[in-house]
Scaffold this active site. Structure first.
Site, mmCIF file in Angstrom:
data_model
loop_
_atom_site.group_PDB
_atom_site.id
_atom_site.type_symbol
_atom_site.label_atom_id
_atom_site.label_comp_id
_atom_site.label_asym_id
_atom_site.label_seq_id
_atom_site.Cartn_x
_atom_site.Cartn_y
_atom_site.Cartn_z
ATOM 1 N N ASP A 93 0.846 -1.284 -0.156
ATOM 2 C CA ASP A 93 0.109 -0.481 0.227
ATOM 3 C C ASP A 93 1.063 0.971 0.156
ATOM 4 O OD1 ASP A 93 0.783 0.614 2.844
ATOM 5 O OD2 ASP A 93 -1.200 -0.095 3.635
ATOM 6 N N GLY A 226 -11.502 3.630 1.316
ATOM 7 C CA GLY A 226 -12.591 4.710 2.058
ATOM 8 C C GLY A 226 -13.449 4.072 2.859
ATOM 9 N N ASP A 276 -7.795 -6.978 1.663
ATOM 10 C CA ASP A 276 -6.802 -7.960 2.168
ATOM 11 C C ASP A 276 -7.444 -6.814 3.550
ATOM 12 O OD1 ASP A 276 -6.723 -4.875 1.997
ATOM 13 O OD2 ASP A 276 -5.509 -5.053 4.298
ATOM 14 N N CYS A 316 -6.950 -27.061 7.934
ATOM 15 C CA CYS A 316 -5.572 -26.712 7.918
ATOM 16 C C CYS A 316 -5.098 -26.825 8.646
ATOM 17 C CB CYS A 316 -6.255 -24.945 8.575
ATOM 18 S SG CYS A 316 -5.308 -24.988 10.633
ATOM 19 N N CYS A 319 -6.483 -27.412 12.818
ATOM 20 C CA CYS A 319 -7.225 -28.652 12.813
ATOM 21 C C CYS A 319 -6.618 -29.822 12.426
ATOM 22 C CB CYS A 319 -8.454 -27.717 12.154
ATOM 23 S SG CYS A 319 -9.214 -26.255 12.350
HETATM 24 ZN ZN LIG Z 1 -8.613 -24.681 10.966
#
Ligand SMILES: [Zn+2]
Length: 382
Positions: A93, A226, A276, A316, A319
């Site tokens: 940015d 904005g 983002d 993931c 998990c």
């Molecule tokens: Zn997870």
């Protein structure tokens, strides 16, 4: 053969889009969520882990990096990719948002910004030209124009002037940008006023067309800035879709700084491609997980003896390997691994939510995907 920074519209479902954006460090498949690595680090997450959890592109912050360690040191390392050892696409940015949010030390004039460093109080002067110089030294694939982000609420005339100033700075950024391996995005401003938003879009298109007619580059895409500055969610959605769809079809559209899962799913339905936010990692450091059942506060005593995965619907690394009871213990003891495991899970959650959104667009069923989401327990925290 795709050229650098070409955007291909792979499919459309309603207003939702699936696209491919070519960069020198790989193709970005949209819609996409970009993890935020403010100081050239997504807090607590190794770059190898970012690849493992499916991050396609990450964000770094020009304000912080230009102050510490400084763009010259990053350039000496060979640019951001080499400095942080991240092989994929990076976006920086402009840092303007951080300067404006520290407004008590800010002096704004038509030529630029003067402000004090949060690190040592040093006086800093940015113009569109010096900001481009900093971002070219940092070396991200996608860089953002310097703009004026207005707060909410704000007076109409004040927002109008900010739209004109931002357009003027967009023109100057485009003229000052010369790296061929980078692309510059213009940023739409205009607060919550639809006519000012559309004026901002029109000014950016004119600047883009004039630049191309003069034999120079145009914008590679457009940020929508904005929003999410304190207004109610519904206020943003009154104008967001009309603004997104006023932008050119053949460029990516990036809604800046928004990371609530439901907001992402709805914004994709309005024609937005990129997002983002620090929300998934900041939320993780506070001990909270996003999940298919809604937000989970891992400090809660109900997880003390719960030896099941954090989220049954999630694949993931957190998990697959750890229980709710273990994560609760780590969070309660302020062990750094607790924040890391939750950050990995929360990033995975948003990254894969956007992957599923893309699949739904490709299958031609985005309306159903959106309706299913809005009826799911995960949407209830919105
Ligand atoms: Zn997870």
């Amino acid at each position: 053969m795709m050229a650098l920074f070409d955007y291909t519209l792979d499919a459309r479902s309603g207003h939702a889009r699936a696209g491919s954006f070519e960069t020198a460090h790989g193709t970005i498949k949209t819609p996409v969520f970009m993890p935020v690595g403010t100081s050239a680090t997504v807090k607590g997450i190794r770059t190898q882990t970012l690849e493992e959890i499916g991050a396609q592109v990450i964000l770094a912050n020009t304000y912080h990096l230009s102050l510490r360690p400084g763009e010259d040191l990053v350039a000496e390392a060979g640019g951001l990719h080499k400095f942080m050892n991240y092989p994929g696409p990076i976006l920086t940015d402009s840092g303007g948002f951080q300067v404006f949010s520290l407004a008590d030390t800010l002096k704004l004039d038509s030529d630029g910004l003067t402000f004090r460093s949060i690190y040592d109080g040093a006086n800093i002067r940015w113009t569109p030209e010096t900001n481009m110089e900093i971002q070219q030294k940092l070396g991200a694939d996608i860089i953002m124009q310097l703009d004026q982000c207005t707060p909410y609420p704000a007076e109409y005339d004040f927002v109008d002037k900010a739209v004109e100033l931002s357009a003027n700075w967009a023109r100057r950024c485009l003229a000052a940008h010369h790296r061929e391996d980078q692309t510059l995005f213009g940023i739409v401003q205009g607060g919550m006023e639809l006519d000012l938003r559309l004026k901002s879009v029109e000014l950016l298109q004119q600047i883009n067309d004039e630049s191309i007619a003069a034999g120079h580059k145009g914008f590679g895409g457009f940020g929508i800035g904005g929003y999410s500055v304190g207004e109610e969610h519904e206020v943003m959605f009154e104008t967001l879709g009309l603004v997104a769809r006023a932008l050119p079809e053949d460029k990516p559209r990036y809604l800046m700084g928004v990371g609530n899962p439901t907001t992402l799913v709805r914004a994709v339905g309005e024609g937005v491609d990129m997002f983002d936010c620090v929300l998934p990692t900041r939320t993780a450091r506070m001990g909270t997980a996003f999940s298919s059942e809604g937000r989970m506060n891992m400090r809660n005593a109900k997880y003390t003896h719960d030896f099941t995965p954090l989220d049954h619907a999630c694949d993931c690394p957190t998990c697959k390997n750890h229980t709710r009871a273990y994560i609760r213990h780590l969070v309660k003891q302020n062990e750094m691994l607790g924040a890391i495991l939750l950050s990995i899970h929360n990033l995975w959650f948003l990254i894969h939510l956007m992957d599923r959104a893309r699949d739904a667009v490709l299958a031609g069923g985005y309306d159903e995907f959106l309706a299913d989401w809005m009826n799911s327990p995960a949407a209830k925290d919105y």
